[in-house]
Each structure stands twice: as C-alpha cells, then as structure tokens.
Design an enzyme around this catalytic site. Structure first.
Site, mmCIF file in Angstrom:
data_model
loop_
_atom_site.group_PDB
_atom_site.id
_atom_site.type_symbol
_atom_site.label_atom_id
_atom_site.label_comp_id
_atom_site.label_asym_id
_atom_site.label_seq_id
_atom_site.Cartn_x
_atom_site.Cartn_y
_atom_site.Cartn_z
ATOM 1 N N ASP A 171 -26.683 -24.398 7.562
ATOM 2 C CA ASP A 171 -26.780 -22.747 5.833
ATOM 3 C C ASP A 171 -26.257 -23.773 4.449
ATOM 4 O O ASP A 171 -26.308 -24.647 4.893
ATOM 5 C CB ASP A 171 -24.900 -22.423 6.599
ATOM 6 N N ALA A 228 -34.567 -10.247 8.131
ATOM 7 C CA ALA A 228 -33.327 -10.936 6.360
ATOM 8 C C ALA A 228 -34.224 -10.292 5.282
ATOM 9 O O ALA A 228 -34.567 -9.039 5.372
ATOM 10 C CB ALA A 228 -33.571 -11.968 6.346
ATOM 11 N N ARG A 229 -35.458 -11.104 4.329
ATOM 12 C CA ARG A 229 -36.152 -10.591 3.360
ATOM 13 C C ARG A 229 -37.747 -11.349 3.802
ATOM 14 O O ARG A 229 -37.881 -12.410 4.584
ATOM 15 C CB ARG A 229 -36.012 -11.422 2.517
ATOM 16 N N GLU A 258 -43.679 -4.054 1.456
ATOM 17 C CA GLU A 258 -43.050 -2.609 1.898
ATOM 18 C C GLU A 258 -42.979 -1.679 1.372
ATOM 19 O O GLU A 258 -42.951 -1.281 0.188
ATOM 20 C CB GLU A 258 -41.666 -3.391 2.873
ATOM 21 N N HIS A 276 -38.109 -2.828 8.318
ATOM 22 C CA HIS A 276 -37.334 -2.335 7.690
ATOM 23 C C HIS A 276 -36.236 -1.649 8.562
ATOM 24 O O HIS A 276 -35.319 -1.004 7.261
ATOM 25 C CB HIS A 276 -37.439 -2.325 6.172
ATOM 26 N N GLY A 278 -32.876 -2.848 9.981
ATOM 27 C CA GLY A 278 -31.564 -3.361 10.235
ATOM 28 C C GLY A 278 -30.863 -2.722 9.855
ATOM 29 O O GLY A 278 -29.408 -2.513 11.073
ATOM 30 N N ALA A 279 -30.070 -1.610 9.624
ATOM 31 C CA ALA A 279 -28.591 -1.015 9.265
ATOM 32 C C ALA A 279 -29.010 -0.034 8.834
ATOM 33 O O ALA A 279 -27.939 0.572 8.925
ATOM 34 C CB ALA A 279 -28.768 -1.506 7.330
HETATM 35 C C1 MLT Z 1 -29.463 -5.085 3.513
HETATM 36 O O1 MLT Z 1 -29.598 -5.229 2.705
HETATM 37 O O2 MLT Z 1 -28.380 -4.049 3.443
HETATM 38 C C2 MLT Z 1 -30.991 -4.454 4.196
HETATM 39 O O3 MLT Z 1 -31.948 -5.219 4.356
HETATM 40 C C3 MLT Z 1 -31.025 -2.885 4.727
HETATM 41 C C4 MLT Z 1 -31.715 -2.320 3.960
HETATM 42 O O4 MLT Z 1 -31.978 -2.604 2.848
HETATM 43 O O5 MLT Z 1 -31.788 -1.482 4.129
#
Ligand code: MLT
Length: 307
Positions: A171, A228-229, A258, A276, A278-279
């Site tokens: 980290d 992540a990115r 993207e 993409h 993740g969320a």
């Molecule tokens: C975020 O930064 O919260 C994630 O990459 C999810 C998104 O951007 O859709």
C-alpha cells in the site's frame, strides 16, 4: 427549492427519498456540449462514470448555482477535482458502498481463470469438449498479492483468506499495524504472488503501475486481476506477457479505453473479461443511493446559508 441533476441516473429509491426530502431531482442526461450551461440551474450534480466533468464544463457552469458534485462510486478520475475546488465546488464520492461487490468480482475472475470457466463458456458454445486441456489449479494454498489495501483490498483479503489463500499486500501508505497480513514492497509482492489483484487509482503523473518491467519480475504463470482502473496496467505489455506465458491468466474489468476496442485482449483465450461491472450489483447500487442521499442531506445541513 434545491435542484439536483442525476446525469447518469441514480437508484430509484434514492431519487424517491431525495424527492420526499423536498429536493427537485432531474433524472436526465446532458451530453458534454450541453452539460456546462445546464448546470447553471442546478445546485447539485450526481454522476457515475459516464459523465466527465472537465474544466471546460465547469467554466460554462460559472456564475450558476452549482455547489456540489457527487460521484456515485469510488473513483473520481472523471472529475477535474482541483479545478472544481478552485471554483468553490465541493466534490464527494461514495467510498464505502461497493467494496464487497468489487471484491466478489475479483474472486469470480480468479475462479474463472484458475478453472478455465471463462474460456470453457466460449469453446463449449463452439462445440468443443476440452476436458483434458482444462486442468486447473486450486486457489487454496496460493499467495494473493493485493496492491492497494483500502476498503476493497481489505474486503478481498477477508474473502481470499476464507478460501485458504495466503494474503500479502502493498500500500502506498505503508504497513497497516492493525492488519495481520504480511506487508511487502511492491517488487517483492510482484515476485512472490501467484495471483495479483490491483486496487489503486490511476496516477496521471506517474503513469501505469504495471508494465513490462513489472511483468518481467513476476512469477512465471502468475494470474493478474484488474478491477481498479484500466490505465493502471499497460495493455500492450499485458498482451505480450499473456502471449509469452509469463501471465497464465488475466481477469480484466477495466480498460485503457472504455468501451474497449482492444479485441486482442478481449478475445484472448487466457483472459476473463467483464465490462467495468465491479459496482454493478443491486446491493452496491442501493448502498450508493443511500450514501448519495446522506451526503446531500449532510451537505445541505452544513451549508444551509450558502445554498
Ligand atoms: C467506481 O469507481 O466506483 C467503480 O469503478 C465503478 C464504476 O465506476 O462504475
């Protein structure tokens, strides 16, 4: 009335809650040419990843009502934060809401690669039965190197440990005394991990974190996960490492561009890809909505006079 623009949409419950609290919520998408001028009429802007809030847009919004931008998500790389701050516009995100969802997606990619689930889905649909070819590995007993031990890294560490993996981490802020996992310098982590998962923002000044030099020191047959990115990993270097066998598999949720046009990467047999997401779970979106409502309510309470 305080006007809120949700330019990339927002969970319905959150819109209803804001409306019941007396906010006027406009759930409409303005593209980049219209957004700046439209923003003059709004106090608060809520965005996800699709909208980019650039200096140009903030300049066009100058002289209007805009006080607060909320990124409904973690990464704020689509907002020119220094410029917004200079203009007196506060920027917030929802850092707590999606950690579990992202961590679960990482685990999903690890299984998809270790047990050839991603590629089996493609080849079986193509009429192939590659039983002998797809001898995988177990996750249990393997070392997972987590780069970036924030909320998502910690959620992932717990799940990986429960699967019997050994967790090591790096980290930027160094060792965290409350954690029992082993802290390693980045190079040591790259050298000793069987799986590596990245949970750091992209640093424009420093550029990508993982390129050819970093692939070169990784274990042969390493698995790399990037939720992540996209720009944290150099895609060209990743492709080379997949092709020369250094990397046994890559789980990729985020891309340099993207939507991605990198067909070589997306179609690579050793890659498990997602767009993409993740969320993108019901639970995370609900929590994001709740966090947006709380952030707006707190902001308005604390800045009653200004608004
Ligand atoms: C975020 O930064 O919260 C994630 O990459 C999810 C998104 O951007 O859709």
């Amino acid at each position: 009335m305080i006007r809120v623009l949700t330019n990339d949409g927002l969970q319905k419950g959150a819109i209803n809650k804001l409306t019941s609290l007396g906010f006027e919520v406009v759930n409409n998408h303005y593209d980049k040419d219209e957004l700046g001028t439209a923003l003059k009429e709004f106090d608060i802007l809520v965005i996800r990843s699709a909208t980019k809030v650039t200096a140009d847009i903030l300049d066009k919004a100058q002289g209007g009502k805009l006080k607060l931008i909320i990124r409904a998500g973690v990464g704020i790389d689509n907002i020119d934060v220094p410029y917004a701050t200079q203009k007196g516009v506060v920027v917030k995100n929802t850092p707590n809401a999606s950690s579990e969802s992202v961590a679960e997606l990482v685990i999903g990619h690890m299984f998809a690669l270790a047990r050839f689930i991603a590629i089996s889905n493609c080849t079986m649909r193509d009429g192939q039965w590659n039983k002998k070819k797809y001898e995988g590995i177990e996750l249990g007993g393997k070392t997972l190197g987590i780069v970036g031990m924030g909320r998502i890294g910690k959620a992932l560490a717990k799940k990986a440990e429960a699967l019997g993996m050994k967790v090591v981490y790096n980290d930027i802020f160094g060792k965290q005394d409350e954690l029992s996992y082993e802290f390693l310098e980045l190079d040591d982590l790259l050298k000793s991990s069987d799986f590596i998962s990245l949970h750091v923002p992209y640093d424009k000044e420093k550029g990508s974190l993982i390129g050819k030099a970093q692939f070169d020191i990784m274990k042969d047959g390493v698995y790399l996960i990037n939720c992540a990115r996209g720009k944290v990993v150099e895609e060209a270097a990743l492709l080379e490492a997949l092709n020369n066998g250094k990397v046994a598999g890559a789980g990729i949720d985020v891309f340099e561009e993207e939507p991605t046009k990198n067909e070589a990467l997306v179609n690579h047999p050793k890659v498990s890809v997602t767009p993409h997401i993740g969320a993108a779970t019901k639970e995370a979106q609900e929590r994001i909505g709740e966090e947006v409502v709380t952030t707006i309510s707190n902001f308005v309470t604390n800045n009653l006079v200004a608004i």
